[in-house]
Design an enzyme around this catalytic site. Sequence first.
Site, PDB file in Angstrom:
ATOM      1  CE  LYS A  84      -1.223   2.489   2.233  1.00 37.95           C
ATOM      2  NZ  LYS A  84      -1.207   4.009   1.432  1.00 37.95           N
ATOM      3  CD  GLU A 106      -2.219   9.353   0.790  1.00 41.18           C
ATOM      4  OE1 GLU A 106      -1.260   8.148   1.142  1.00 41.18           O
ATOM      5  OE2 GLU A 106      -2.322   9.873   1.825  1.00 41.18           O
ATOM      6  CB  CYS A 139      13.500   8.440   7.193  1.00 44.09           C
ATOM      7  SG  CYS A 139      14.948   7.617   6.259  1.00 44.09           S
TER       8      CYS A 139
HETATM    9  P1  NAD Z   1       2.876   9.186   6.560  1.00 43.39           P
HETATM   10  O1  NAD Z   1       2.941   9.238   7.584  1.00 43.39           O
HETATM   11  O2  NAD Z   1       2.164  10.062   5.892  1.00 43.39           O
HETATM   12  O3  NAD Z   1       2.499   8.378   5.655  1.00 43.39           O
HETATM   13  C1  NAD Z   1       3.110   7.098   5.107  1.00 43.39           C
HETATM   14  C2  NAD Z   1       1.829   6.052   4.757  1.00 43.39           C
HETATM   15  O4  NAD Z   1       1.360   5.819   6.001  1.00 43.39           O
HETATM   16  C3  NAD Z   1       1.035   6.179   3.490  1.00 43.39           C
HETATM   17  O5  NAD Z   1       1.101   4.678   2.912  1.00 43.39           O
HETATM   18  C4  NAD Z   1      -0.185   6.974   4.068  1.00 43.39           C
HETATM   19  O6  NAD Z   1      -0.707   6.659   3.085  1.00 43.39           O
HETATM   20  C5  NAD Z   1      -0.422   5.895   5.579  1.00 43.39           C
HETATM   21  N1  NAD Z   1      -1.385   6.340   6.400  1.00 43.39           N
HETATM   22  C6  NAD Z   1      -0.948   8.774   6.611  1.00 43.39           C
HETATM   23  N2  NAD Z   1      -2.064   8.744   7.528  1.00 43.39           N
HETATM   24  C7  NAD Z   1      -2.926   7.505   8.170  1.00 43.39           C
HETATM   25  C8  NAD Z   1      -3.380   7.433   8.850  1.00 43.39           C
HETATM   26  N3  NAD Z   1      -3.487   7.705  10.255  1.00 43.39           N
HETATM   27  N4  NAD Z   1      -3.169   6.129   8.655  1.00 43.39           N
HETATM   28  C9  NAD Z   1      -3.024   5.003   8.913  1.00 43.39           C
HETATM   29  N5  NAD Z   1      -2.261   5.473   7.466  1.00 43.39           N
HETATM   30  C10 NAD Z   1      -1.724   6.485   7.481  1.00 43.39           C
HETATM   31  O7  NAD Z   1       4.174   9.834   5.874  1.00 43.39           O
HETATM   32  P2  NAD Z   1       5.051  10.424   4.681  1.00 43.39           P
HETATM   33  O8  NAD Z   1       4.589  12.066   4.949  1.00 43.39           O
HETATM   34  O9  NAD Z   1       4.174   9.647   3.572  1.00 43.39           O
HETATM   35  O10 NAD Z   1       6.640  10.375   5.058  1.00 43.39           O
HETATM   36  C11 NAD Z   1       7.250  11.113   5.522  1.00 43.39           C
HETATM   37  C12 NAD Z   1       7.371  10.478   7.206  1.00 43.39           C
HETATM   38  O11 NAD Z   1       8.553   9.372   6.283  1.00 43.39           O
HETATM   39  C13 NAD Z   1       8.314  10.743   8.275  1.00 43.39           C
HETATM   40  O12 NAD Z   1       8.004  11.250   8.904  1.00 43.39           O
HETATM   41  C14 NAD Z   1       9.550  10.600   7.588  1.00 43.39           C
HETATM   42  O13 NAD Z   1      10.783  11.188   9.011  1.00 43.39           O
HETATM   43  C15 NAD Z   1       9.389   9.029   7.652  1.00 43.39           C
HETATM   44  N6  NAD Z   1      10.345   8.501   6.757  1.00 43.39           N
HETATM   45  C16 NAD Z   1      11.197   7.323   7.327  1.00 43.39           C
HETATM   46  C17 NAD Z   1      11.976   6.611   7.796  1.00 43.39           C
HETATM   47  C18 NAD Z   1      12.547   5.969   8.311  1.00 43.39           C
HETATM   48  O14 NAD Z   1      13.260   4.540   7.750  1.00 43.39           O
HETATM   49  N7  NAD Z   1      12.246   6.170   9.656  1.00 43.39           N
HETATM   50  C19 NAD Z   1      11.591   7.048   5.986  1.00 43.39           C
HETATM   51  C20 NAD Z   1      11.702   7.246   4.844  1.00 43.39           C
HETATM   52  C21 NAD Z   1      10.407   7.935   5.614  1.00 43.39           C
END
Ligand code: NAD
Length: 500
Positions: free
Chosen positions: A179, A182, A287
């Site tokens: 998944k 989006e 990240c």
């Molecule tokens: P996000 O948390 O908004 O979304 C991540 C995924 O979760 C997406 O697929 C999204 O559709 C889904 N999602 C969003 N809200 C949700 C909810 N309420 N319930 C369930 N699923 C939900 O993150 P993003 O903005 O896409 O990515 C950036 C974030 O990812 C930053 O915080 C970054 O630090 C983190 N990140 C961490 C790593 C790591 O290795 N720790 C690597 C890359 C990115």
Amino acid sequence: MTIDLALEAVPHWIAGAAVAPADGPRAEIRDPATGRVVGTVEMGGADVVGRAVLNARSAAGTWAATPATARTAVLHRFRALLLEHSDELASLITSEQGKTLADARGELARSIEAVDVALSVIQQLKGEYADQVAGGVDTYSFRQPLGVCAGITPFNFPAMIPVVMSSAALACGNTFVLKPSEQAPTVPVRLARLLHDAGLPDGVFNVVHGGKEAVDALLDHPDVAAVSFVGSTPVAREVYRRGAAAGKKVQALGGAKNHMVVLPDADLDAAADALVSAAYGAAGQRCMAVTVAVAVGEAAETLTAKTAQRVASLKVGPGTGPDSDMGPLISGAALDRVRGALQRAAEQGGQLVVDGRDLPAPGPGYFIGPSLVDHVDVASELYREEVFGPVLSVVRADDLDQALDIVNANSYGNGSSIFTTSGPAARRFTRGVSTGSVGVNVPIPLPTAWFGFGGWGDSRFGDDGLNHDAYRFYTRAKVVTQRWTEPAPGLVPHFVASGK
Ligand code: NAD
């Protein structure tokens, strides 16, 4: 919001074929460099997730029984296709995610490295054998796949994170439902087609689009055995809670606040170069981006001045621009978040040495310039919260011990690094710091895929194990204790007797 349904919709990928979106809710996909809507994606729910999981479950038995060499042969061909299509994939990443083409190519290189590690799965799954632990008794262990695994991925690495998760899961003999974000859903479907072209059987790798509803459907689905999540901390925490409550294996990687400690004995030019590339590369949307420089003692003034000098020469522009060092942010919401963080930083006493809001926008997209904020208070919002944009804070410390205390008091524990010419200082730092990845005189302490990856503290919930350690997450161990004795005269072994 009215969505133009005439725009091209990114399909799901289920059972080896593209599946057009249903009449359900959709989200717009925008080109971050122009802000223009370039497509739509269905915000799927339990229906489409159920279809994908059903197909993944049907394919699971045969794929698990497929010899590991045949499974890795598919991944070998996939690796070749990633290389063959790297220009096309890089430009897809740039057009949907915004990062520069050079950065997109770097992402693909890291994806290929993850496949390389997955190709060594036989080596990784080799078990242990203890001969004659009792009279005529041996004990051995081996690992078996879990079944259907799910991956939920963020927007910032639309190729690498899906490949890191799925190549390991598939190599171990699992089927997979991805998944993706989006906000950048096109590349994952392209990856699914490449896996299909590489000979992956239908149903082994599936992609469904959506947001919270789709994620919740995966977390609640009884046929999903394990969930890998990468995204922001609040969502990671909730995914871990809900998935674990449903009895699944969960690894949920969250956000970060990565510190780089710079001691006065460091090469300050090298440290400033490292800070600029680590803080502003990919517009800070990594990240492993360094977002806090902890300047120790007399390093502070020179380091800040040298960094500011370099920041002034960074070129912000579309990711396709040959001179661009930094592309746009992913969305208008991200732009508002970064602008708001800078506004409040100034109100809370931060000194804006460079204010990215001053940059004349190089285009109509979600551009903001790099910002450098000095004298940031560790109690301020800018220090505590993840900004996920091109903003570097400078915090000052009197000595290494105070610097370590600062890093370790931060709730995130993804990565950290130290710049110094002192071996003993570096050793004290690497042993004492509370982060999962640590760098010494390197800007971004992202290890090669031949090591495991995952943060500490609020940067990871649940199991660890990505890249080299992933085989442990995507399999479970079995330990066999066996005794073989000569059969009594006249006793026919069962399989022979039943003719099987
Ligand atoms: P996000 O948390 O908004 O979304 C991540 C995924 O979760 C997406 O697929 C999204 O559709 C889904 N999602 C969003 N809200 C949700 C909810 N309420 N319930 C369930 N699923 C939900 O993150 P993003 O903005 O896409 O990515 C950036 C974030 O990812 C930053 O915080 C970054 O630090 C983190 N990140 C961490 C790593 C790591 O290795 N720790 C690597 C890359 C990115």
